[in-house]
Structures are given as C-alpha cells and as structure tokens.
Design a protein around this motif. Structure first.
Motif, PDB file in Angstrom:
ATOM      1  N   SER A   1      50.243  45.450  27.374  1.00 43.20           N
ATOM      2  CA  SER A   1      49.568  45.235  26.097  1.00 43.20           C
ATOM      3  C   SER A   1      48.066  45.127  26.304  1.00 43.20           C
ATOM      4  O   SER A   1      47.591  44.736  27.363  1.00 43.20           O
ATOM      5  CB  SER A   1      50.090  43.942  25.465  1.00 43.20           C
ATOM      6  N   PRO A   2      47.300  45.550  25.336  1.00 37.68           N
ATOM      7  CA  PRO A   2      45.831  45.430  25.431  1.00 37.68           C
ATOM      8  C   PRO A   2      45.379  44.012  25.686  1.00 37.68           C
ATOM      9  O   PRO A   2      44.399  43.767  26.373  1.00 37.68           O
ATOM     10  CB  PRO A   2      45.366  45.936  24.065  1.00 37.68           C
ATOM     11  N   GLY A   3      46.103  43.062  25.160  1.00 43.05           N
ATOM     12  CA  GLY A   3      45.692  41.666  25.366  1.00 43.05           C
ATOM     13  C   GLY A   3      45.785  41.245  26.810  1.00 43.05           C
ATOM     14  O   GLY A   3      44.960  40.497  27.314  1.00 43.05           O
ATOM     15  N   THR A   4      46.822  41.753  27.519  1.00 38.45           N
ATOM     16  CA  THR A   4      46.984  41.397  28.932  1.00 38.45           C
ATOM     17  C   THR A   4      45.851  41.935  29.772  1.00 38.45           C
ATOM     18  O   THR A   4      45.295  41.254  30.628  1.00 38.45           O
ATOM     19  CB  THR A   4      48.328  41.917  29.437  1.00 38.45           C
ATOM     20  N   ASN A   5      45.491  43.211  29.571  1.00 41.04           N
ATOM     21  CA  ASN A   5      44.376  43.807  30.328  1.00 41.04           C
ATOM     22  C   ASN A   5      43.060  43.075  30.046  1.00 41.04           C
ATOM     23  O   ASN A   5      42.251  42.846  30.946  1.00 41.04           O
ATOM     24  CB  ASN A   5      44.240  45.275  29.961  1.00 41.04           C
ATOM     25  N   ARG A   6      42.857  42.727  28.800  1.00 43.38           N
ATOM     26  CA  ARG A   6      41.612  42.039  28.432  1.00 43.38           C
ATOM     27  C   ARG A   6      41.544  40.663  29.105  1.00 43.38           C
ATOM     28  O   ARG A   6      40.506  40.223  29.566  1.00 43.38           O
ATOM     29  CB  ARG A   6      41.542  41.887  26.910  1.00 43.38           C
ATOM     30  N   ALA A   7      42.699  39.995  29.177  1.00 38.94           N
ATOM     31  CA  ALA A   7      42.727  38.668  29.798  1.00 38.94           C
ATOM     32  C   ALA A   7      42.406  38.744  31.282  1.00 38.94           C
ATOM     33  O   ALA A   7      41.688  37.914  31.831  1.00 38.94           O
ATOM     34  CB  ALA A   7      44.080  38.016  29.570  1.00 38.94           C
ATOM     35  N   ARG A   8      43.005  39.797  31.960  1.00 35.54           N
ATOM     36  CA  ARG A   8      42.718  39.957  33.383  1.00 35.54           C
ATOM     37  C   ARG A   8      41.245  40.268  33.618  1.00 35.54           C
ATOM     38  O   ARG A   8      40.618  39.775  34.558  1.00 35.54           O
ATOM     39  CB  ARG A   8      43.605  41.047  33.974  1.00 35.54           C
ATOM     40  N   ARG A   9      40.687  41.172  32.763  1.00 36.82           N
ATOM     41  CA  ARG A   9      39.264  41.495  32.924  1.00 36.82           C
ATOM     42  C   ARG A   9      38.398  40.264  32.695  1.00 36.82           C
ATOM     43  O   ARG A   9      37.414  40.036  33.376  1.00 36.82           O
ATOM     44  CB  ARG A   9      38.889  42.619  31.954  1.00 36.82           C
ATOM     45  N   MET A  10      38.778  39.438  31.749  1.00 34.87           N
ATOM     46  CA  MET A  10      37.995  38.250  31.464  1.00 34.87           C
ATOM     47  C   MET A  10      38.073  37.255  32.621  1.00 34.87           C
ATOM     48  O   MET A  10      37.088  36.625  32.973  1.00 34.87           O
ATOM     49  CB  MET A  10      38.495  37.602  30.174  1.00 34.87           C
ATOM     50  N   ARG A  11      39.275  37.121  33.274  1.00 41.32           N
ATOM     51  CA  ARG A  11      39.387  36.212  34.409  1.00 41.32           C
ATOM     52  C   ARG A  11      38.522  36.689  35.573  1.00 41.32           C
ATOM     53  O   ARG A  11      37.854  35.908  36.205  1.00 41.32           O
ATOM     54  CB  ARG A  11      40.856  36.101  34.840  1.00 41.32           C
ATOM     55  N   ALA A  12      38.482  37.930  35.887  1.00 41.86           N
ATOM     56  CA  ALA A  12      37.650  38.466  36.966  1.00 41.86           C
ATOM     57  C   ALA A  12      36.180  38.254  36.664  1.00 41.86           C
ATOM     58  O   ALA A  12      35.392  37.859  37.512  1.00 41.86           O
ATOM     59  CB  ALA A  12      37.952  39.945  37.169  1.00 41.86           C
ATOM     60  N   PHE A  13      35.764  38.466  35.444  1.00 46.57           N
ATOM     61  CA  PHE A  13      34.368  38.303  35.050  1.00 46.57           C
ATOM     62  C   PHE A  13      33.957  36.836  35.120  1.00 46.57           C
ATOM     63  O   PHE A  13      32.859  36.493  35.555  1.00 46.57           O
ATOM     64  CB  PHE A  13      34.155  38.867  33.655  1.00 46.57           C
ATOM     65  N   THR A  14      34.858  35.942  34.759  1.00 48.35           N
ATOM     66  CA  THR A  14      34.551  34.507  34.780  1.00 48.35           C
ATOM     67  C   THR A  14      34.334  34.014  36.209  1.00 48.35           C
ATOM     68  O   THR A  14      33.438  33.221  36.475  1.00 48.35           O
ATOM     69  CB  THR A  14      35.685  33.738  34.117  1.00 48.35           C
ATOM     70  N   ILE A  15      35.121  34.475  37.150  1.00 46.19           N
ATOM     71  CA  ILE A  15      34.950  34.073  38.547  1.00 46.19           C
ATOM     72  C   ILE A  15      33.616  34.569  39.093  1.00 46.19           C
ATOM     73  O   ILE A  15      32.877  33.841  39.758  1.00 46.19           O
ATOM     74  CB  ILE A  15      36.114  34.610  39.396  1.00 46.19           C
ATOM     75  N   LEU A  16      33.276  35.824  38.782  1.00 50.03           N
ATOM     76  CA  LEU A  16      31.996  36.371  39.245  1.00 50.03           C
ATOM     77  C   LEU A  16      30.833  35.603  38.627  1.00 50.03           C
ATOM     78  O   LEU A  16      29.841  35.278  39.297  1.00 50.03           O
ATOM     79  CB  LEU A  16      31.915  37.859  38.883  1.00 50.03           C
ATOM     80  N   GLU A  17      30.991  35.340  37.341  1.00 50.43           N
ATOM     81  CA  GLU A  17      29.936  34.593  36.654  1.00 50.43           C
ATOM     82  C   GLU A  17      29.782  33.196  37.252  1.00 50.43           C
ATOM     83  O   GLU A  17      28.658  32.693  37.400  1.00 50.43           O
ATOM     84  CB  GLU A  17      30.275  34.499  35.172  1.00 50.43           C
ATOM     85  N   LEU A  18      30.916  32.568  37.611  1.00 53.85           N
ATOM     86  CA  LEU A  18      30.862  31.237  38.196  1.00 53.85           C
ATOM     87  C   LEU A  18      30.128  31.244  39.536  1.00 53.85           C
ATOM     88  O   LEU A  18      29.314  30.365  39.821  1.00 53.85           O
ATOM     89  CB  LEU A  18      32.281  30.696  38.372  1.00 53.85           C
ATOM     90  N   LEU A  19      30.425  32.275  40.343  1.00 52.37           N
ATOM     91  CA  LEU A  19      29.740  32.370  41.639  1.00 52.37           C
ATOM     92  C   LEU A  19      28.240  32.557  41.470  1.00 52.37           C
ATOM     93  O   LEU A  19      27.427  31.938  42.158  1.00 52.37           O
ATOM     94  CB  LEU A  19      30.334  33.529  42.452  1.00 52.37           C
ATOM     95  N   VAL A  20      27.873  33.433  40.527  1.00 51.85           N
ATOM     96  CA  VAL A  20      26.446  33.656  40.279  1.00 51.85           C
ATOM     97  C   VAL A  20      25.800  32.382  39.748  1.00 51.85           C
ATOM     98  O   VAL A  20      24.686  31.992  40.153  1.00 51.85           O
ATOM     99  CB  VAL A  20      26.254  34.823  39.287  1.00 51.85           C
ATOM    100  N   ALA A  21      26.481  31.721  38.828  1.00 48.78           N
ATOM    101  CA  ALA A  21      25.929  30.492  38.251  1.00 48.78           C
ATOM    102  C   ALA A  21      25.769  29.413  39.307  1.00 48.78           C
ATOM    103  O   ALA A  21      24.766  28.667  39.328  1.00 48.78           O
ATOM    104  CB  ALA A  21      26.830  29.998  37.131  1.00 48.78           C
ATOM    105  N   MET A  22      26.763  29.318  40.218  1.00 51.88           N
ATOM    106  CA  MET A  22      26.642  28.329  41.289  1.00 51.88           C
ATOM    107  C   MET A  22      25.435  28.611  42.166  1.00 51.88           C
ATOM    108  O   MET A  22      24.709  27.693  42.565  1.00 51.88           O
ATOM    109  CB  MET A  22      27.918  28.318  42.135  1.00 51.88           C
TER     110      MET A  22
END
Length: 428
Positions: free
Chosen positions: A10-31
C-alpha cells in the motif's frame, strides 16, 4: 500455468518506510549540528566567564589599591625639605684657639632627610635572610595638624612625661595621652615585608610615623631602627596585604629619562643626572648612593639634594579562596637555580598581565623573574625567563611550587618644587 501473485504494498506503507529513513538521517544531522552548537556555546560561555572573573579580579585588586596608594601619594605630596641650607659654623682659627676660643660642638644630623634603599631583616629565616626589602623614609609637613584631635593637643598641656606620637604609644595606651608638640612635621616610613615566614613571596605594606622629628635614638630616618619584623610592627601599622612587590625610582631634574642604567651620578658634579632606587638627601650616610660626598656632608645641610620625580611601583596579588597563600599557576617540573626555562601547568595565565607591556614579571618564592609573550611556548608549556631579578637570587624551586603573576601598577609623581636645582615648570 500458474502465475505467482505479486505482493501488493500500500502507498501508506512505502511512505511510512521513507519517513522512518528520513527521520534517522535528520536525527544524525541534527545531533551533529547541536554538538557543534553546544561546543561553541560552551566555548563562548567559558570565554565570558573568564572575562567576568578577570574583570572581577582586577576590580578587587584596584579596590585594595585605593586603600594604600592614595595615602602614599599624599605623604609624598607633603614631602618637606626645609627652606634653609645653612652650613655648620667653621672651626676656630689658630688665633682664636690661642685666645681661648672653644671649638663649637658638631651639630647633629639634620632632622629633615629623605632616605630610600634596601635592607635585610635581622630576624628573617631561610631565603629571606638574603632577600632585600625596599623602604623609603622622609619627613612630611603636617598640614592638617589642627584637624587631628590627638596632634592638636600635642604640647597643649604640661605633663611630666609627654609621649611621642607613634603607633606604639597610641596602640598601647588605654587612656588619653598628651603628646609632645609635633611642630608641624612628622617622620614617615613605608616598607613591605613578609608577615608569614611560610609564604615569603607575599608581603604586607606597612606605614610608620613618628613625631616630633629629630629623635636620633628612635628616628625612622635610620634603617637600623626598622631592620627586623619585630621593630617594624612596633613602629608601623599594616596598610595593604597581598603585595608581591613595592618599590620606587627617584629621578633628578637633570636625568632625561627613567632608564636606571643610562645615567651615572658623580659626587663632584652638582648637576649630574641620577635615576635610581637609593637616595640619601644628606649625601653622607649611604655610601651606595652615587651622589654621596662622605661623612662630613651629614651635618652640612647646604649640599642636601632631593629628587624632582618619583615613580611608584606596586604589584598586588589577587585574593583567592585560601587568601594569598596560592599563586596563579603551578610549576609542572622542578627548576634548578640556573634553568632559563620553566615548565608550567598551563600558559593562559601568563598572557593575562601582558596588556601594553613588553617585559612581564613573575615570582616564585622570594625570587623575581622576567619574561615576555614571545618567550612563551604554548605547545611545550614552557616559559623562557631571566632569573634573579629585583635584587633576588636564583634558587631551586621544586615541582608544584606556586607561580605568582599579580597585577602591576605604576604611577609617576612630580616633586619638582622639592628639588632646589630644578627649573620650575620643567616637564618629564
């Protein structure tokens, strides 16, 4: 033929996975960003605190300075030299002796003098036995004599034994005293000595006073009357504590600068330039005074000389949690008497007193040393120094010895109206 079914996402599943990957990268950059910002914030905070502590320290030093330096300047501004230079009467001639004339008794040394130089304390121990202590003693005019309740009563009443106006008679008296008439003059002594033998690097500035002047058995114009700590405590009172250095340089009107090494005085030349720390206005007591003329000059007030300028020097130590028992930084390694480099715990403190000065001072124990900013090796934590300055001697200093840097203060005064050779209105 059976076709395998392709799983449907489902489109929602792909969007959720993309959002989780982006959040981790963003967290590393923010740290990473916050780590840099945090480091910068801590650095700026430390710099601000250093500036605040330096300002507070300097303010406290100058507050203490205000308790001693104005009184010293006031004494020098009241320096009294007398208005007559009358030579002693000549001895009788041969004809007068044959006629029965008696030789006049030699007059006593003049009561109006300026003495300055160095002494060693007789009751000192250890390195203090050979450590020179600077002093200055002179006569001041009591312009406010009638404003002082004790001095005003000097000689006002007839009593069997009127007392001299000294710290000892004032402190030890439980009742009201009648003093001898001061006559408008008073002897003043300034000297800095260590009160604690365990901490010889820290001095206390004393001020002594005595009136009337001219008491040869107790005069403050004779260094033998204050050549021990016990004698100093008897004739003087503490004015300023936490002093690392006290000194003065006297200068004649004929000297073109304050350079102590560029001028030499000769006794035979009344206009010889002189700049130095030793002064004997009578020219007959201190043989180390370059303008001395011998013992005969002691009683001859006509050749007395006084300086035209004086430069006062004070180096004060900042008071810490443990008072003045600790310095600014420690020695990392021991230093022999001949070492020209000392290794220290940190070098930041050595830049603090460097504003506007080329030659800087430090003190370890009783030994003074000089250094400059260009001789500080930050990487090796070493400072190149000149040993045994200000009349002290190079000695061994063990590791973890405290190094005292202090806050140096220097001020100049014009005493041109006290110098009978000076041209009035002549500048520095």
């Amino acid at each position: 033929m059976t076709v395998a079914a392709t799983p449907v996402r489902s489109p929602g599943t792909n969007r959720a996975r993309r959002m989780r990957a982006f959040t981790i990268l963003e967290l590393l950059v923010a740290m990473g960003i916050f780590s840099v910002l945090g480091t910068m914030a801590v650095w700026f905070m430390r710099q601000s605190l250093d500036i605040f502590y330096a300002g507070t320290r300097e303010s406290a030093v100058f507050d203490r300075l205000d308790s001693g330096l104005p009184r010293l300047r006031a004494d020098l501004e009241s320096l009294y030299v007398g208005d007559r230079f009358t030579p002693p009467p000549p001895p009788p001639t041969g004809e007068q002796l044959l006629a029965g004339a008696q030789a006049p008794p030699p007059p006593p040394p003049p009561a109006v003098q300026l003495r300055s130089g160095f002494i060693t304390l007789r009751d000192a121990t250890g390195a203090l036995k050979e450590t020179p202590m600077f002093y200055m003693a002179f006569v001041v005019a009591l312009g406010d004599e009638w404003a002082d309740d004790q001095l005003r009563r000097g000689g006002a009443e007839i009593v069997p034994e009127p007392k001299a106006f000294t710290p000892e008679t004032i402190d030890e008296s439980a009742t009201e005293l009648v003093f001898r008439p001061p006559g408008g003059l008073m002897e003043v002594l300034w000297i800095a000595v260590p009160d604690d033998a365990d901490h010889p690097e820290t001095l206390t500035l004393y001020r002594g006073f005595r009136s009337p002047v001219g008491d040869l058995e107790n005069t403050l114009l004779d260094p033998t009357h204050f050549d021990s700590l016990a004698k100093i405590r008897k004739v003087a009172r503490p004015v300023l504590t936490g002093v690392l250095h006290f000194g003065a340089v006297w200068r004649r009107s004929f000297a073109p600068s304050w350079d102590e090494t560029s001028t030499i005085g000769f006794a035979s030349d009344e206009t010889a330039p002189y700049v130095g720390r030793v002064w004997d206005s009578t020219r007959g007591f201190d043989t180390k005074f370059p303008l001395t003329k011998g013992e005969a000059s002691r009683i001859d007030a006509s050749d007395d000389i006084f300086p035209a300028f004086v430069r006062l020097e004070l180096t004060l130590q900042s008071e810490g949690t443990f008072g003045y028992t600790r310095g600014d930084v420690m020695l990392a390694d021991s230093a022999d008497a001949s070492d020209f480099k000392i290794r220290v715990a940190e070098t930041d403190s050595f830049f603090a007193p460097a504003l506007g000065r080329d030659t800087l001072w430090l003190k370890i124990g009783t030994e003074w040393m000089t250094y400059s900013r260009s001789t500080i090796d930050i990487g090796a934590r070493e400072v190149r120094v000149n040993r045994g300055q200000r009349g002290t001697k190079g000695v061994v200093h063990p590791a973890l010895s405290w190094i005292h840097l202090g806050t140096p203060v220097q001020t100049e005064m014009e005493l041109v109206f006290r110098d009978r050779f000076a041209v009035r209105g002549k500048g520095r």
